[in-house]
Design a protein around this motif. Structure first.
Motif, PDB file in Angstrom:
ATOM      1  N   VAL A  95       0.826  -1.572  -0.270  1.00 58.99           N
ATOM      2  CA  VAL A  95      -0.345  -0.294   0.008  1.00 58.99           C
ATOM      3  C   VAL A  95       0.908   1.081  -0.298  1.00 58.99           C
ATOM      4  N   ASP A 144      -6.499  -1.207   1.596  1.00 57.98           N
ATOM      5  CA  ASP A 144      -5.988  -1.636   0.192  1.00 57.98           C
ATOM      6  C   ASP A 144      -5.726  -0.048  -0.701  1.00 57.98           C
ATOM      7  N   GLU A 145      -4.757  -1.091  -2.135  1.00 59.46           N
ATOM      8  CA  GLU A 145      -5.119   0.508  -3.063  1.00 59.46           C
ATOM      9  C   GLU A 145      -6.011   1.066  -3.583  1.00 59.46           C
ATOM     10  N   LEU A 148      -6.818   3.332  -0.951  1.00 55.11           N
ATOM     11  CA  LEU A 148      -5.784   4.438  -0.987  1.00 55.11           C
ATOM     12  C   LEU A 148      -6.788   5.262  -2.462  1.00 55.11           C
TER      13      LEU A 148
END
Ligand code: FES
Length: 156
Positions: A95, A144-145, A148
């Protein structure tokens, strides 16, 4: 508004006076200066060092040891990502790499548009919901990505 060296010296002098006679005053002084400015201006270091009979390197060493002290003003928003063990075990490194990539900055830097400062933090007490983040002082779990990206879009 940028303050001149003279204005900084005057304000830092007031803060130093307020801590006169205190035992172990360096950390409280640095906190007070950061509270006043949002960071610790470089011009403040020699003033603090002289008053406390320390070297500038000693003051800077203490400042850089504690991750909370900033050497430059923060961006409009501050995104802190947890770097501690529980979060690392749940993918915090991935992340963090995504955040740095997406924002085009490293730790302790601010995006070119002045919008987001990225900082590491070490355990937010939200280990059960790792990886954790702090967005403008508000804790967010299970980052998580995708989450984010949503956070970044949300503050921009
Ligand atoms: S280790 Fe990240 S919140 Fe505790």
């Amino acid at each position: 508004m940028t303050q001149t060296s003279t204005e900084i010296a005057a304000r830092v002098g007031e803060i130093l006076n307020a801590h006169e006679g205190m035992e172990g005053p360096l950390l409280p002084i640095l906190h007070a200066i950061q509270h006043a400015y949002g960071y610790v201006p470089r011009d403040a270091l020699p003033i603090i060092a002289k008053r406390l009979n320390l070297t500038r390197a000693e003051v800077h060493g203490v400042m850089s040891f504690y991750h909370d002290f900033r050497e430059d003003p923060a961006g409009k928003h501050v995104l802190k990502l947890c770097r501690a063990e529980a979060c690392q075990a749940m993918g915090a490194d991935r992340v963090a790499a995504h955040a740095q990539n997406r924002l085009g900055i490293e730790w302790h830097q601010t995006t070119n548009d002045g919008q987001i400062t990225l900082e590491p933090v070490f355990c937010l007490g939200l280990c059960a919901c790792a990886p954790a983040a702090l967005v403008d002082g508000k804790v967010v779990g299970r980052v998580d990505e995708a989450r984010l990206d949503a956070i970044i879009e949300g503050v921009r």
